[in-house]
Design a protein around this motif. Sequence first.
Motif, PDB file in Angstrom:
ATOM      1  N   LYS A 163      35.434  26.315  37.934  1.00  0.00           N
ATOM      2  CA  LYS A 163      36.445  26.517  36.907  1.00  0.00           C
ATOM      3  C   LYS A 163      36.195  25.627  35.696  1.00  0.00           C
ATOM      4  CE  LYS A 163      39.021  29.684  38.692  1.00  0.00           C
ATOM      5  NZ  LYS A 163      39.151  31.008  38.011  1.00  0.00           N
ATOM      6  N   GLN A 164      35.729  24.423  35.944  1.00  0.00           N
ATOM      7  CA  GLN A 164      35.447  23.513  34.833  1.00  0.00           C
ATOM      8  C   GLN A 164      34.311  24.038  33.970  1.00  0.00           C
ATOM      9  OE1 GLN A 164      34.412  19.594  36.121  1.00  0.00           O
ATOM     10  NE2 GLN A 164      34.463  18.723  34.063  1.00  0.00           N
ATOM     11  N   GLN A 165      33.311  24.616  34.586  1.00  0.00           N
ATOM     12  CA  GLN A 165      32.194  25.150  33.818  1.00  0.00           C
ATOM     13  C   GLN A 165      32.559  26.443  33.110  1.00  0.00           C
ATOM     14  OE1 GLN A 165      28.887  25.468  36.473  1.00  0.00           O
ATOM     15  NE2 GLN A 165      28.626  23.255  36.672  1.00  0.00           N
ATOM     16  N   GLN A 166      33.461  27.213  33.692  1.00  0.00           N
ATOM     17  CA  GLN A 166      33.896  28.439  33.023  1.00  0.00           C
ATOM     18  C   GLN A 166      34.728  28.137  31.784  1.00  0.00           C
ATOM     19  OE1 GLN A 166      35.927  30.809  35.921  1.00  0.00           O
ATOM     20  NE2 GLN A 166      34.051  31.423  36.969  1.00  0.00           N
ATOM     21  N   GLN A 167      35.408  27.007  31.767  1.00  0.00           N
ATOM     22  CA  GLN A 167      36.198  26.628  30.594  1.00  0.00           C
ATOM     23  C   GLN A 167      35.337  26.089  29.465  1.00  0.00           C
ATOM     24  OE1 GLN A 167      39.105  23.867  32.018  1.00  0.00           O
ATOM     25  NE2 GLN A 167      40.255  25.402  33.181  1.00  0.00           N
ATOM     26  N   ARG A 168      34.095  25.783  29.737  1.00  0.00           N
ATOM     27  CA  ARG A 168      33.178  25.281  28.710  1.00  0.00           C
ATOM     28  C   ARG A 168      31.943  26.157  28.665  1.00  0.00           C
ATOM     29  NH1 ARG A 168      32.112  19.144  29.948  1.00  0.00           N
ATOM     30  NH2 ARG A 168      31.514  20.112  31.933  1.00  0.00           N
ATOM     31  N   HIS A 172      26.356  29.862  38.727  1.00  0.00           N
ATOM     32  CA  HIS A 172      27.402  29.009  39.283  1.00  0.00           C
ATOM     33  C   HIS A 172      28.459  29.797  40.056  1.00  0.00           C
ATOM     34  CE1 HIS A 172      25.779  25.629  37.065  1.00  0.00           C
ATOM     35  NE2 HIS A 172      25.851  26.314  35.948  1.00  0.00           N
ATOM     36  N   ALA A 173      28.202  31.078  40.319  1.00  0.00           N
ATOM     37  CA  ALA A 173      29.184  31.874  41.038  1.00  0.00           C
ATOM     38  C   ALA A 173      29.296  31.466  42.498  1.00  0.00           C
ATOM     39  CB  ALA A 173      28.836  33.360  40.931  1.00  0.00           C
ATOM     40  N   ASN A 174      28.228  30.872  43.050  1.00  0.00           N
ATOM     41  CA  ASN A 174      28.218  30.508  44.464  1.00  0.00           C
ATOM     42  C   ASN A 174      28.454  29.015  44.675  1.00  0.00           C
ATOM     43  OD1 ASN A 174      25.851  29.713  43.302  1.00  0.00           O
ATOM     44  ND2 ASN A 174      24.542  30.265  45.018  1.00  0.00           N
ATOM     45  N   LEU A 175      29.065  28.343  43.725  1.00  0.00           N
ATOM     46  CA  LEU A 175      29.325  26.912  43.885  1.00  0.00           C
ATOM     47  C   LEU A 175      30.254  26.609  45.059  1.00  0.00           C
ATOM     48  CD1 LEU A 175      29.622  25.383  40.297  1.00  0.00           C
ATOM     49  CD2 LEU A 175      27.964  24.841  42.077  1.00  0.00           C
ATOM     50  N   PRO A 176      31.376  27.321  45.258  1.00  0.00           N
ATOM     51  CA  PRO A 176      32.218  27.007  46.418  1.00  0.00           C
ATOM     52  C   PRO A 176      31.502  27.170  47.744  1.00  0.00           C
ATOM     53  CG  PRO A 176      33.435  28.316  44.817  1.00  0.00           C
ATOM     54  CD  PRO A 176      32.013  28.308  44.373  1.00  0.00           C
ATOM     55  N   ALA A 177      30.723  28.241  47.882  1.00  0.00           N
ATOM     56  CA  ALA A 177      29.999  28.455  49.141  1.00  0.00           C
ATOM     57  C   ALA A 177      28.914  27.404  49.344  1.00  0.00           C
ATOM     58  CB  ALA A 177      29.386  29.856  49.149  1.00  0.00           C
ATOM     59  N   ALA A 178      28.222  27.042  48.257  1.00  0.00           N
ATOM     60  CA  ALA A 178      27.160  26.047  48.379  1.00  0.00           C
ATOM     61  C   ALA A 178      27.715  24.680  48.767  1.00  0.00           C
ATOM     62  CB  ALA A 178      26.388  25.948  47.065  1.00  0.00           C
ATOM     63  N   TRP A 179      28.818  24.294  48.122  1.00  0.00           N
ATOM     64  CA  TRP A 179      29.435  23.005  48.461  1.00  0.00           C
ATOM     65  C   TRP A 179      30.016  23.015  49.871  1.00  0.00           C
ATOM     66  CZ3 TRP A 179      30.144  18.181  46.282  1.00  0.00           C
ATOM     67  CH2 TRP A 179      29.549  17.989  45.037  1.00  0.00           C
ATOM     68  N   ALA A 180      30.591  24.129  50.279  1.00  0.00           N
ATOM     69  CA  ALA A 180      31.154  24.217  51.628  1.00  0.00           C
ATOM     70  C   ALA A 180      30.064  24.093  52.683  1.00  0.00           C
ATOM     71  CB  ALA A 180      31.909  25.540  51.785  1.00  0.00           C
ATOM     72  N   ALA A 220      35.608  19.535  56.486  1.00  0.00           N
ATOM     73  CA  ALA A 220      34.615  19.189  55.466  1.00  0.00           C
ATOM     74  C   ALA A 220      34.200  20.421  54.668  1.00  0.00           C
ATOM     75  CB  ALA A 220      33.396  18.545  56.124  1.00  0.00           C
ATOM     76  N   GLY A 221      34.026  21.555  55.356  1.00  0.00           N
ATOM     77  CA  GLY A 221      33.690  22.783  54.638  1.00  0.00           C
ATOM     78  C   GLY A 221      34.784  23.236  53.704  1.00  0.00           C
ATOM     79  N   PHE A 222      36.038  23.102  54.139  1.00  0.00           N
ATOM     80  CA  PHE A 222      37.161  23.475  53.275  1.00  0.00           C
ATOM     81  C   PHE A 222      37.237  22.556  52.054  1.00  0.00           C
ATOM     82  CE2 PHE A 222      41.705  23.020  52.175  1.00  0.00           C
ATOM     83  CZ  PHE A 222      41.957  24.321  51.769  1.00  0.00           C
ATOM     84  N   GLY A 223      37.065  21.253  52.265  1.00  0.00           N
ATOM     85  CA  GLY A 223      37.071  20.325  51.134  1.00  0.00           C
ATOM     86  C   GLY A 223      35.927  20.581  50.176  1.00  0.00           C
ATOM     87  N   GLY A 224      34.740  20.898  50.722  1.00  0.00           N
ATOM     88  CA  GLY A 224      33.610  21.213  49.859  1.00  0.00           C
ATOM     89  C   GLY A 224      33.830  22.466  49.033  1.00  0.00           C
ATOM     90  N   SER A 225      34.462  23.469  49.633  1.00  0.00           N
ATOM     91  CA  SER A 225      34.756  24.692  48.877  1.00  0.00           C
ATOM     92  C   SER A 225      35.737  24.423  47.742  1.00  0.00           C
ATOM     93  CB  SER A 225      35.316  25.761  49.814  1.00  0.00           C
ATOM     94  OG  SER A 225      36.552  25.342  50.371  1.00  0.00           O
ATOM     95  N   LEU A 226      36.708  23.544  47.968  1.00  0.00           N
ATOM     96  CA  LEU A 226      37.645  23.186  46.897  1.00  0.00           C
ATOM     97  C   LEU A 226      36.933  22.467  45.758  1.00  0.00           C
ATOM     98  CD1 LEU A 226      40.803  21.980  48.870  1.00  0.00           C
ATOM     99  CD2 LEU A 226      40.400  24.190  47.779  1.00  0.00           C
ATOM    100  N   VAL A 227      36.015  21.565  46.112  1.00  0.00           N
ATOM    101  CA  VAL A 227      35.252  20.865  45.071  1.00  0.00           C
ATOM    102  C   VAL A 227      34.394  21.843  44.277  1.00  0.00           C
ATOM    103  CG1 VAL A 227      33.471  19.138  44.654  1.00  0.00           C
ATOM    104  CG2 VAL A 227      35.259  18.686  46.323  1.00  0.00           C
ATOM    105  N   GLY A 228      33.721  22.748  44.973  1.00  0.00           N
ATOM    106  CA  GLY A 228      32.903  23.747  44.286  1.00  0.00           C
ATOM    107  C   GLY A 228      33.732  24.669  43.408  1.00  0.00           C
ATOM    108  N   TYR A 229      34.906  25.036  43.886  1.00  0.00           N
ATOM    109  CA  TYR A 229      35.790  25.880  43.076  1.00  0.00           C
ATOM    110  C   TYR A 229      36.243  25.156  41.815  1.00  0.00           C
ATOM    111  CZ  TYR A 229      39.712  28.929  41.861  1.00  0.00           C
ATOM    112  OH  TYR A 229      40.583  29.761  41.207  1.00  0.00           O
ATOM    113  N   GLY A 230      36.558  23.859  41.947  1.00  0.00           N
ATOM    114  CA  GLY A 230      36.952  23.090  40.777  1.00  0.00           C
ATOM    115  C   GLY A 230      35.830  22.959  39.769  1.00  0.00           C
ATOM    116  N   LEU A 231      34.620  22.724  40.246  1.00  0.00           N
ATOM    117  CA  LEU A 231      33.474  22.639  39.334  1.00  0.00           C
ATOM    118  C   LEU A 231      33.201  23.965  38.655  1.00  0.00           C
ATOM    119  CD1 LEU A 231      31.017  20.475  41.471  1.00  0.00           C
ATOM    120  CD2 LEU A 231      32.364  19.745  39.502  1.00  0.00           C
TER     121      LEU A 231
END
Length: 219
Positions: A60-65, A109-117, A47-58
């Motif tokens: 990257k999405q915010q960095q593109q906009r 938003h730099a800590n999104l992967p850690a927060a989601w994990a 679950a922590g690994f999946g959450g980190s992937l979701v946070g990483y995707g979010l």
Amino acid sequence: MPDETEMKRRVIAEVQPEEGDHGVSEPIFTNEFVQDSFQSLARVSLAGFGGSLVGYGLEKQQQQRPYDAAPIQQKAYAFDHNRRSRNSRNHFQSRPPATIGAGRSAASHANLPAAWALSCSFFVLILETSRRTSPTRLILHYAHEHNISIPLSSNKYQRQALISTGDYALGGIMAGLAATVARKTPVRWGMGMGLTLGCLAGLVQAGLDVAEIYLLDQP
């Protein structure tokens, strides 16, 4: 003075275990307990690994906009830029709009992967704790002792499905309450989301448990 036969009886009585005692104490951590503990640990880690992937995707999405980070600041800058350009075109050096709010957005938003994990791991940890303690099983045991009939518990398949779903549902409610305290969100929202996710996870676990019991019953 005791004879030789009496001495042998005393030695045999001291060496042999008492009736019902086989001389070997039962281990505290059985194989089933260790296996279930590793299973829970694997689920929390996954679950922590999946959450980190979701946070990483979010992230990257915010960095593109970058312009979406601060739309109000962008509009204010555009208005101020047009006003100043009309008044003093030769004395105003414009600033790139992408820098406004970009640093703050990246920092927030730099800590999104850690927060989601951490959030996903904590949620699954509460669900696994509820599954291991199994409050639903205790409720069914109490109802059986006091002759209280509970629907959907007539056979072992329905009983196991009810236990799995109930444990995860209660765990989801507790996780939702913890989320309301941490994020200061409304209690109804937190309990509703926790109950929904807990029931979904419980249904999946109930299907796996019932399938396992069915396979074990096959000759």
